[in-house]
Write a protein that holds these residues in place. Structure first.
Motif, PDB file in Angstrom:
ATOM      1  N   ASN A  39       1.013  -1.255  -0.153  1.00 55.51           N
ATOM      2  CA  ASN A  39       0.034  -0.092  -0.097  1.00 55.51           C
ATOM      3  C   ASN A  39       0.830   1.201  -0.108  1.00 55.51           C
ATOM      4  N   VAL A  40       2.165   1.187   0.700  1.00 54.36           N
ATOM      5  CA  VAL A  40       2.950   2.369   0.431  1.00 54.36           C
ATOM      6  C   VAL A  40       4.273   2.151   0.056  1.00 54.36           C
ATOM      7  N   SER A  41       4.798   3.111  -0.946  1.00 51.18           N
ATOM      8  CA  SER A  41       5.960   2.723  -1.802  1.00 51.18           C
ATOM      9  C   SER A  41       7.173   2.871  -0.913  1.00 51.18           C
ATOM     10  N   LEU A  42       7.938   2.067  -0.570  1.00 53.68           N
ATOM     11  CA  LEU A  42       8.978   1.656   0.123  1.00 53.68           C
ATOM     12  C   LEU A  42      10.323   1.941  -0.773  1.00 53.68           C
ATOM     13  N   PRO A  43      11.509   2.442  -0.367  1.00 52.52           N
ATOM     14  CA  PRO A  43      12.677   2.682  -1.329  1.00 52.52           C
ATOM     15  C   PRO A  43      13.324   1.047  -1.771  1.00 52.52           C
ATOM     16  N   GLN A  44      13.302   0.824  -3.176  1.00 55.07           N
ATOM     17  CA  GLN A  44      13.824  -0.166  -3.730  1.00 55.07           C
ATOM     18  C   GLN A  44      14.486  -0.076  -4.908  1.00 55.07           C
ATOM     19  N   LEU A  45      15.294  -0.962  -5.575  1.00 56.97           N
ATOM     20  CA  LEU A  45      15.963  -0.762  -6.742  1.00 56.97           C
ATOM     21  C   LEU A  45      15.490  -1.897  -7.391  1.00 56.97           C
ATOM     22  N   VAL A  46      15.024  -1.475  -8.628  1.00 51.41           N
ATOM     23  CA  VAL A  46      14.327  -2.445  -9.862  1.00 51.41           C
ATOM     24  C   VAL A  46      15.332  -2.429 -10.866  1.00 51.41           C
ATOM     25  N   VAL A  47      15.677  -3.541 -11.333  1.00 58.20           N
ATOM     26  CA  VAL A  47      16.530  -3.649 -12.583  1.00 58.20           C
ATOM     27  C   VAL A  47      15.681  -4.304 -13.704  1.00 58.20           C
ATOM     28  N   VAL A  48      15.482  -3.510 -14.737  1.00 56.74           N
ATOM     29  CA  VAL A  48      14.723  -3.949 -15.906  1.00 56.74           C
ATOM     30  C   VAL A  48      15.422  -3.557 -17.009  1.00 56.74           C
ATOM     31  N   GLY A  49      15.123  -4.351 -18.277  1.00 52.83           N
ATOM     32  CA  GLY A  49      15.968  -3.890 -19.575  1.00 52.83           C
ATOM     33  C   GLY A  49      15.537  -5.015 -20.481  1.00 52.83           C
ATOM     34  N   ASP A  50      16.094  -4.983 -21.674  1.00 54.24           N
ATOM     35  CA  ASP A  50      15.823  -5.841 -22.809  1.00 54.24           C
ATOM     36  C   ASP A  50      16.812  -7.047 -22.723  1.00 54.24           C
ATOM     37  N   GLN A  51      16.473  -8.082 -23.402  1.00 55.72           N
ATOM     38  CA  GLN A  51      17.261  -9.196 -23.201  1.00 55.72           C
ATOM     39  C   GLN A  51      18.777  -9.049 -23.434  1.00 55.72           C
ATOM     40  N   SER A  52      19.750  -9.604 -22.688  1.00 54.42           N
ATOM     41  CA  SER A  52      21.034  -9.214 -23.072  1.00 54.42           C
ATOM     42  C   SER A  52      21.519  -8.053 -23.018  1.00 54.42           C
ATOM     43  N   SER A  53      20.865  -6.957 -22.084  1.00 55.21           N
ATOM     44  CA  SER A  53      21.121  -5.591 -21.868  1.00 55.21           C
ATOM     45  C   SER A  53      21.974  -5.473 -20.676  1.00 55.21           C
TER      46      SER A  53
END
Length: 138
Positions: A39-53
């Motif tokens: 319900n509440v945004s807590l600090p975090q690191l998200v790693v996203v990207g294309d395949q093989s990026s």
């Protein structure tokens, strides 16, 4: 990864280690354990990207563990890593599966995934053991 090795890889983090910051991170961990992050945004690191990026390479750099990067071994599911600062005598590794949306609708599959847990010995846990766990859940 031992404390000395981590400090050697990231010497600039020493300045970030203070009592107030450790206390705040502990509170964030407790809130996350209570499910408040739904319900509440807590600090975090998200790693996203294309395949093989370079996602796996970035995670390897942050954790010191090798993630599968070969064409037939690439990560095909979300991976959540919780890193916490702790005294070396309290440190440990716990690997579990958090069922996704599809598994939520299937009680048998959900129970099977929730039952997966590995607690490897910290001092014997490294790249090879991490790869073995990935192979087990694939």
């Amino acid at each position: 990864m031992g404390v000395r090795k981590a400090k050697a890889l990231l010497p600039e983090v020493d300045g970030l280690d203070n009592e107030r910051r450790v206390r705040v991170l502990g509170i964030i961990d407790k809130l996350r354990e209570l499910g408040i992050n739904e319900n509440v945004s807590l600090p975090q690191l998200v790693v996203v990207g294309d395949q093989s990026s370079g996602k796996s390479s970035l995670l390897e750099g942050l954790t010191g563990l090798s993630f599968p990067v070969a064409a037939d071994l690439c990560t095909r599911f979300a991976t959540q890593i919780d890193l916490r600062r702790t005294a070396e005598e309290d440190a440990g590794v716990r690997i579990t599966i958090i069922p996704g949306l599809l598994a939520q609708a299937n009680d048998e599959l959900k129970a099977h995934l929730l039952s997966f847990e590995r607690k490897p010995c910290l001092h014997e846990f490294g790249r090879a053991e991490f790869k073995d766990v990935f192979d087990q859940v694939r």
